[in-house]
Design a protein around this motif. Structure first.
Motif, PDB file in Angstrom:
ATOM      1  N   SER A 181       0.822  -1.212   0.000  1.00  0.00           N
ATOM      2  CA  SER A 181       0.000   0.000   0.000  1.00  0.00           C
ATOM      3  C   SER A 181       0.851   1.255   0.000  1.00  0.00           C
ATOM      4  O   SER A 181       0.348   2.351   0.183  1.00  0.00           O
ATOM      5  CB  SER A 181      -0.980  -0.016   1.170  1.00  0.00           C
ATOM      6  N   PRO A 183       2.821   3.553  -2.492  1.00  0.00           N
ATOM      7  CA  PRO A 183       3.145   3.736  -3.907  1.00  0.00           C
ATOM      8  C   PRO A 183       4.666   3.862  -4.052  1.00  0.00           C
ATOM      9  O   PRO A 183       5.301   4.567  -3.277  1.00  0.00           O
ATOM     10  CB  PRO A 183       2.462   5.059  -4.270  1.00  0.00           C
ATOM     11  N   ASN A 185       7.827   5.016  -6.332  1.00  0.00           N
ATOM     12  CA  ASN A 185       8.132   5.880  -7.471  1.00  0.00           C
ATOM     13  C   ASN A 185       9.467   5.507  -8.093  1.00  0.00           C
ATOM     14  O   ASN A 185      10.480   5.442  -7.414  1.00  0.00           O
ATOM     15  CB  ASN A 185       8.145   7.345  -7.043  1.00  0.00           C
ATOM     16  N   ASP A 196      -2.760  -1.598  -4.802  1.00  0.00           N
ATOM     17  CA  ASP A 196      -3.145  -1.955  -3.451  1.00  0.00           C
ATOM     18  C   ASP A 196      -4.529  -2.592  -3.521  1.00  0.00           C
ATOM     19  O   ASP A 196      -5.482  -1.966  -3.974  1.00  0.00           O
ATOM     20  CB  ASP A 196      -3.191  -0.677  -2.613  1.00  0.00           C
ATOM     21  N   THR A 199      -7.716  -0.862  -2.273  1.00  0.00           N
ATOM     22  CA  THR A 199      -8.418   0.077  -3.144  1.00  0.00           C
ATOM     23  C   THR A 199      -9.602  -0.584  -3.839  1.00  0.00           C
ATOM     24  O   THR A 199     -10.668   0.008  -3.968  1.00  0.00           O
ATOM     25  CB  THR A 199      -7.431   0.627  -4.201  1.00  0.00           C
ATOM     26  N   GLU A 202     -12.435  -0.978  -1.354  1.00  0.00           N
ATOM     27  CA  GLU A 202     -13.054   0.308  -1.043  1.00  0.00           C
ATOM     28  C   GLU A 202     -13.925   0.775  -2.207  1.00  0.00           C
ATOM     29  O   GLU A 202     -14.963   1.398  -2.012  1.00  0.00           O
ATOM     30  CB  GLU A 202     -11.990   1.348  -0.681  1.00  0.00           C
TER      31      GLU A 202
ATOM     32  N   GLU B  19      -6.535   5.870  -2.237  1.00  0.00           N
ATOM     33  CA  GLU B  19      -5.072   5.926  -2.094  1.00  0.00           C
ATOM     34  C   GLU B  19      -4.627   7.186  -1.346  1.00  0.00           C
ATOM     35  O   GLU B  19      -3.748   7.122  -0.484  1.00  0.00           O
ATOM     36  CB  GLU B  19      -4.418   5.840  -3.477  1.00  0.00           C
ATOM     37  N   ARG B  21      -6.303   8.738   0.856  1.00  0.00           N
ATOM     38  CA  ARG B  21      -6.688   8.559   2.245  1.00  0.00           C
ATOM     39  C   ARG B  21      -5.613   7.786   3.028  1.00  0.00           C
ATOM     40  O   ARG B  21      -5.257   8.158   4.134  1.00  0.00           O
ATOM     41  CB  ARG B  21      -8.028   7.816   2.323  1.00  0.00           C
ATOM     42  N   ARG B  22      -5.097   6.712   2.412  1.00  0.00           N
ATOM     43  CA  ARG B  22      -4.076   5.931   3.122  1.00  0.00           C
ATOM     44  C   ARG B  22      -2.804   6.743   3.331  1.00  0.00           C
ATOM     45  O   ARG B  22      -2.181   6.666   4.383  1.00  0.00           O
ATOM     46  CB  ARG B  22      -3.780   4.638   2.366  1.00  0.00           C
ATOM     47  N   THR B  23      -2.420   7.517   2.315  1.00  0.00           N
ATOM     48  CA  THR B  23      -1.234   8.359   2.454  1.00  0.00           C
ATOM     49  C   THR B  23      -1.456   9.415   3.535  1.00  0.00           C
ATOM     50  O   THR B  23      -0.576   9.657   4.376  1.00  0.00           O
ATOM     51  CB  THR B  23      -0.923   9.047   1.106  1.00  0.00           C
ATOM     52  N   LYS B  26      -1.098   8.072   7.003  1.00  0.00           N
ATOM     53  CA  LYS B  26       0.309   7.934   7.399  1.00  0.00           C
ATOM     54  C   LYS B  26       0.896   9.292   7.791  1.00  0.00           C
ATOM     55  O   LYS B  26       1.629   9.403   8.768  1.00  0.00           O
ATOM     56  CB  LYS B  26       1.127   7.325   6.252  1.00  0.00           C
ATOM     57  N   MET B  43       3.774  12.012  -3.958  1.00  0.00           N
ATOM     58  CA  MET B  43       3.788  10.730  -3.248  1.00  0.00           C
ATOM     59  C   MET B  43       3.035   9.649  -4.027  1.00  0.00           C
ATOM     60  O   MET B  43       3.152   8.463  -3.727  1.00  0.00           O
ATOM     61  CB  MET B  43       3.188  10.891  -1.850  1.00  0.00           C
TER      62      MET B  43
END
Lengths: 213, 213
Positions: A181, A183, A185, A196, A199, A202, B19, B21-23, B26, B43
């Motif tokens: 989960s 990302p 780069n 992920d 996703t 959801e 996605e 939301r998860r970032t 954190k 990100m």
């Protein structure tokens, strides 16, 4: 897909071609020689127009009276999706997900094969798991070169995944399928699919909620 | 998505919101209170324009001098993605993939929870696996009602997946996330996401091939 490389064929069409191919393989195995676009469409819950548009896009034409020749269409899609040289794939992280993915792919008769796995768990390193040798992650660059691996599947705990970005770049990997989960780069030129699975769930939940209102 | 229900928000935006939301969670856990669109974009390997467009689409506006308030944005996205009542999810098929998915989701602090699993393996039925009770598939309809399950994840061998279509319909399930390589067709009104992970790998391989040419 993060690094969106120019391609004559859209991502969604590539996904559908991959799905058509699997359905056609099953038809072929069952002795079906020809299939109409609306039948193929029905098996995927989409319209016949969509199927015909996808096949037109890749330049496939056919005698429409009998439907598509299943074997010819499989070979045609193969020519689009695959390189002449089979590509080798490695899995990094042989927990439940890594093992599920390995068993799953190598059972499917794909032109892609998972030929190596990497982990740090002493119970796994040095063994073969589902027929695939598992190496210590420290051997990553060496084995990628020896086994000519071009794609990696990242199925590690999210917290350690980012430490793999540099080794993946240094080893000359060309494509990454990332199931964590976080990302990841990579520089331009490395194809990355960050997926992920949370996703997906959801998304289903959202559309259930919208349908309920 | 097979049954494309009308929604004010496109599928791809929903994926990105999940996605973001998860970032953001954190960031929040790390003590970050505000974030600029270009940082959030970086990100995820996308442009700031994309992030701003997505948030505009859901009606989120913000004081741009300090960037987005992380906590406020998380709550706002929660309001879009989730129902007020948490939804219960069941996994059908507790092999490697089912177990990987269960452990993965329930560790993540999502508003969705996997509350039951189903299998036919006597080693699994009647036990708790990763904290989730595993029932025999024969008890499916009964448990769905008792536990108020609205979504199922299908992670069975492909060959038996289609036998589940009728029980899923009869039990009143509203959303299906299907990981097998057999597309499952449900009547209108049931949200289905067919996601064969093979497709993802074939897509990466195709874009690697195109980049090489």
């Amino acid at each position: 897909m993060a690094n969106n490389l120019s391609s004559p064929i859209p991502e969604k069409t590539i996904e559908r071609l991959s799905e058509y191919r699997r359905t056609l393989l099953k038809c072929h195995a069952g002795g079906i020689t020809h299939i109409f676009s609306h039948v193929l469409a029905g098996m995927h819950g989409i319209t016949a127009v969509q199927v015909r548009r996808d096949l037109m896009l890749i330049g496939f034409s056919s005698d429409t009276k009998k439907g598509y020749d299943v074997k010819v269409l499989i070979d045609f899609i193969d020519g689009i999706l695959y390189s002449e040289q089979p590509m080798s794939v490695a899995v990094i992280g042989m927990g439940h997900l890594g093992q599920a993915v390995t068993r799953y792919f190598n059972d499917k008769g794909l032109k892609l094969r998972i030929t190596a796995a990497f982990d740090i768990d002493e119970e796994k390193v040095g063994r073969r798991i589902d027929g695939v040798p598992c190496y210590h992650i420290n051997e990553f660059e060496k084995q990628v070169e020896e086994l000519d691996i071009s794609i990696v599947i990242v199925s590690l705990p999210t917290s350690v995944a980012s430490s793999l970005v540099l080794p993946i770049i240094n080893a000359g990997i060309k494509g990454v399928l990332n199931f964590t989960s976080a990302p990841l780069n990579f520089p331009q030129g490395i194809v990355v699919e960050n997926y992920d699975i949370t996703t997906l769930l959801e998304k289903v939940a959202y559309f259930v909620k919208v349908a309920d209102n």
